[in-house]
Design an enzyme around this catalytic site. Structure first.
Site, PDB file in Angstrom:
ATOM      1  N   LYS A   9       0.816  -1.217   0.000  1.00  0.00           N
ATOM      2  CA  LYS A   9       0.000   0.000   0.000  1.00  0.00           C
ATOM      3  C   LYS A   9       0.855   1.275   0.000  1.00  0.00           C
ATOM      4  O   LYS A   9       2.056   1.232   0.279  1.00  0.00           O
ATOM      5  CB  LYS A   9      -0.931  -0.038   1.225  1.00  0.00           C
ATOM      6  N   TYR A  49     -12.471  -1.931  -3.533  1.00  0.00           N
ATOM      7  CA  TYR A  49     -12.951  -2.059  -2.149  1.00  0.00           C
ATOM      8  C   TYR A  49     -14.480  -1.956  -2.051  1.00  0.00           C
ATOM      9  O   TYR A  49     -15.006  -1.593  -1.004  1.00  0.00           O
ATOM     10  CB  TYR A  49     -12.291  -0.999  -1.265  1.00  0.00           C
ATOM     11  N   PHE A  57     -15.214   4.135   6.950  1.00  0.00           N
ATOM     12  CA  PHE A  57     -13.860   4.469   6.509  1.00  0.00           C
ATOM     13  C   PHE A  57     -13.672   4.368   4.987  1.00  0.00           C
ATOM     14  O   PHE A  57     -12.573   4.564   4.485  1.00  0.00           O
ATOM     15  CB  PHE A  57     -12.830   3.576   7.221  1.00  0.00           C
ATOM     16  N   THR A  91      -5.357  -6.629  11.032  1.00  0.00           N
ATOM     17  CA  THR A  91      -5.629  -5.364  10.336  1.00  0.00           C
ATOM     18  C   THR A  91      -5.073  -4.168  11.098  1.00  0.00           C
ATOM     19  O   THR A  91      -4.445  -3.283  10.524  1.00  0.00           O
ATOM     20  CB  THR A  91      -7.159  -5.190  10.150  1.00  0.00           C
ATOM     21  N   ASN A 112      -2.039   0.454   6.671  1.00  0.00           N
ATOM     22  CA  ASN A 112      -1.480  -0.765   7.261  1.00  0.00           C
ATOM     23  C   ASN A 112      -0.645  -1.597   6.286  1.00  0.00           C
ATOM     24  O   ASN A 112      -0.552  -2.813   6.411  1.00  0.00           O
ATOM     25  CB  ASN A 112      -2.588  -1.593   7.925  1.00  0.00           C
ATOM     26  N   HIS A 115      -2.295  -5.382   1.623  1.00  0.00           N
ATOM     27  CA  HIS A 115      -3.599  -6.042   1.454  1.00  0.00           C
ATOM     28  C   HIS A 115      -3.335  -7.474   1.034  1.00  0.00           C
ATOM     29  O   HIS A 115      -2.391  -7.737   0.281  1.00  0.00           O
ATOM     30  CB  HIS A 115      -4.421  -5.361   0.354  1.00  0.00           C
ATOM     31  N   GLU A 126      -9.739 -10.534  -7.610  1.00  0.00           N
ATOM     32  CA  GLU A 126      -8.755  -9.458  -7.424  1.00  0.00           C
ATOM     33  C   GLU A 126      -7.584  -9.602  -8.400  1.00  0.00           C
ATOM     34  O   GLU A 126      -7.118  -8.608  -8.957  1.00  0.00           O
ATOM     35  CB  GLU A 126      -8.281  -9.452  -5.970  1.00  0.00           C
TER      36      GLU A 126
HETATM   37  P1  ATP Z   1      -7.175  -6.018   3.523  1.00  0.00           P
HETATM   38  O1  ATP Z   1      -8.550  -6.274   2.986  1.00  0.00           O
HETATM   39  O2  ATP Z   1      -6.594  -4.681   3.101  1.00  0.00           O
HETATM   40  O3  ATP Z   1      -6.218  -7.143   3.275  1.00  0.00           O
HETATM   41  P2  ATP Z   1      -8.147  -6.723   6.112  1.00  0.00           P
HETATM   42  O4  ATP Z   1      -8.854  -7.837   5.431  1.00  0.00           O
HETATM   43  O5  ATP Z   1      -7.251  -7.036   7.268  1.00  0.00           O
HETATM   44  O6  ATP Z   1      -7.245  -5.900   5.102  1.00  0.00           O
HETATM   45  P3  ATP Z   1     -10.651  -5.290   6.032  1.00  0.00           P
HETATM   46  O7  ATP Z   1     -11.565  -5.383   7.184  1.00  0.00           O
HETATM   47  O8  ATP Z   1     -10.940  -6.055   4.781  1.00  0.00           O
HETATM   48  O9  ATP Z   1      -9.167  -5.625   6.576  1.00  0.00           O
HETATM   49  O10 ATP Z   1     -10.493  -3.750   5.686  1.00  0.00           O
HETATM   50  C1  ATP Z   1      -9.920  -3.358   4.462  1.00  0.00           C
HETATM   51  C2  ATP Z   1      -8.984  -2.209   4.704  1.00  0.00           C
HETATM   52  O11 ATP Z   1      -9.744  -1.082   5.130  1.00  0.00           O
HETATM   53  C3  ATP Z   1      -7.958  -2.421   5.830  1.00  0.00           C
HETATM   54  O12 ATP Z   1      -6.811  -3.117   5.423  1.00  0.00           O
HETATM   55  C4  ATP Z   1      -7.640  -0.990   6.196  1.00  0.00           C
HETATM   56  O13 ATP Z   1      -6.727  -0.395   5.272  1.00  0.00           O
HETATM   57  C5  ATP Z   1      -8.995  -0.307   6.054  1.00  0.00           C
HETATM   58  N1  ATP Z   1      -9.703  -0.280   7.349  1.00  0.00           N
HETATM   59  C6  ATP Z   1     -10.287  -1.321   7.982  1.00  0.00           C
HETATM   60  N2  ATP Z   1     -10.827  -0.963   9.150  1.00  0.00           N
HETATM   61  C7  ATP Z   1     -10.570   0.372   9.272  1.00  0.00           C
HETATM   62  C8  ATP Z   1     -10.873   1.358  10.262  1.00  0.00           C
HETATM   63  N3  ATP Z   1     -11.548   1.050  11.370  1.00  0.00           N
HETATM   64  N4  ATP Z   1     -10.456   2.630  10.024  1.00  0.00           N
HETATM   65  C9  ATP Z   1      -9.786   2.962   8.903  1.00  0.00           C
HETATM   66  N5  ATP Z   1      -9.475   2.086   7.935  1.00  0.00           N
HETATM   67  C10 ATP Z   1      -9.852   0.810   8.104  1.00  0.00           C
HETATM   68 MG    MG Z   2     -10.056  -7.590   3.627  1.00  0.00          MG
END
Ligand code: ATP
Ligand code: MG
Length: 137
Positions: A9, A49, A57, A91, A112, A115, A126
């Site tokens: 990212k 997304y 968010f 996450t 973070n 992804h 994807e």
């Molecule tokens: P990813 O899908 O990016 O691999 P993940 O599966 O761990 O990560 P998801 O719950 O799918 O997390 O959320 C997708 C992305 O949205 C997260 O990686 C993060 O960048 C963002 N995100 C998730 N929760 C929050 C939050 N509470 N505040 C801000 N951004 C968030």
């Molecule tokens: Mg995810």
């Protein structure tokens, strides 16, 4: 062997962490079989997304993901999807296990660093969003 989709990212590409993150994948036995640096528009990030559209968010996430170049990649290995999720860590970096990418590099729950696909179906969708058949060998 299984394949999964990964994104390094903007927070990580800005800090020049692509190689350090790729080393984590390779140390864990994942092979980088496709990789390119791109910059998404906010709209392209929004489609990627889409499942998070109703989350508070979502707008911030799409803004962030289009704010700088990212490295999109396909990782291959045994149980690549779950193995990658394990190496990435939780996450929220505050909850991520020591040694994981997010524990070592992530700046916040939103920024973070990586992804990773969460299931075979999402991995297929994807990968196809970013790579053509000709780019996958
Ligand atoms: P990813 O899908 O990016 O691999 P993940 O599966 O761990 O990560 P998801 O719950 O799918 O997390 O959320 C997708 C992305 O949205 C997260 O990686 C993060 O960048 C963002 N995100 C998730 N929760 C929050 C939050 N509470 N505040 C801000 N951004 C968030
Ligand atoms: Mg995810």
């Amino acid at each position: 062997l299984e394949r999964t989709f990964s994104i390094i990212k903007p927070d990580a590409t800005r800090r020049n962490l692509t190689g350090a993150i790729n080393a984590k994948f390779e140390e864990a036995g994942l092979r980088i079989v496709a990789q390119k640096r791109i910059q998404m528009t906010k709209e392209q990030a929004g489609v990627f997304y889409g499942v998070h559209k109703s989350r508070p968010f979502y707008d911030e996430l799409c803004e962030f993901m289009s704010s700088a170049p990212v490295v999109v990649q396909v990782l291959e290995g045994e149980n690549a999807i779950s193995k990658n999720r394990e190496i990435m860590g939780a996450t929220n970096p505050a909850d991520a296990a020591p040694g994981t990418i997010r524990a070592e590099f992530a700046e916040s729950v939103g920024e973070n660093s990586v992804h990773g696909s969460d299931a075979p179906e999402t991995a297929a969708v994807e990968i196809a969003y970013f790579f053509s058949g000709l780019e996958l060998v």
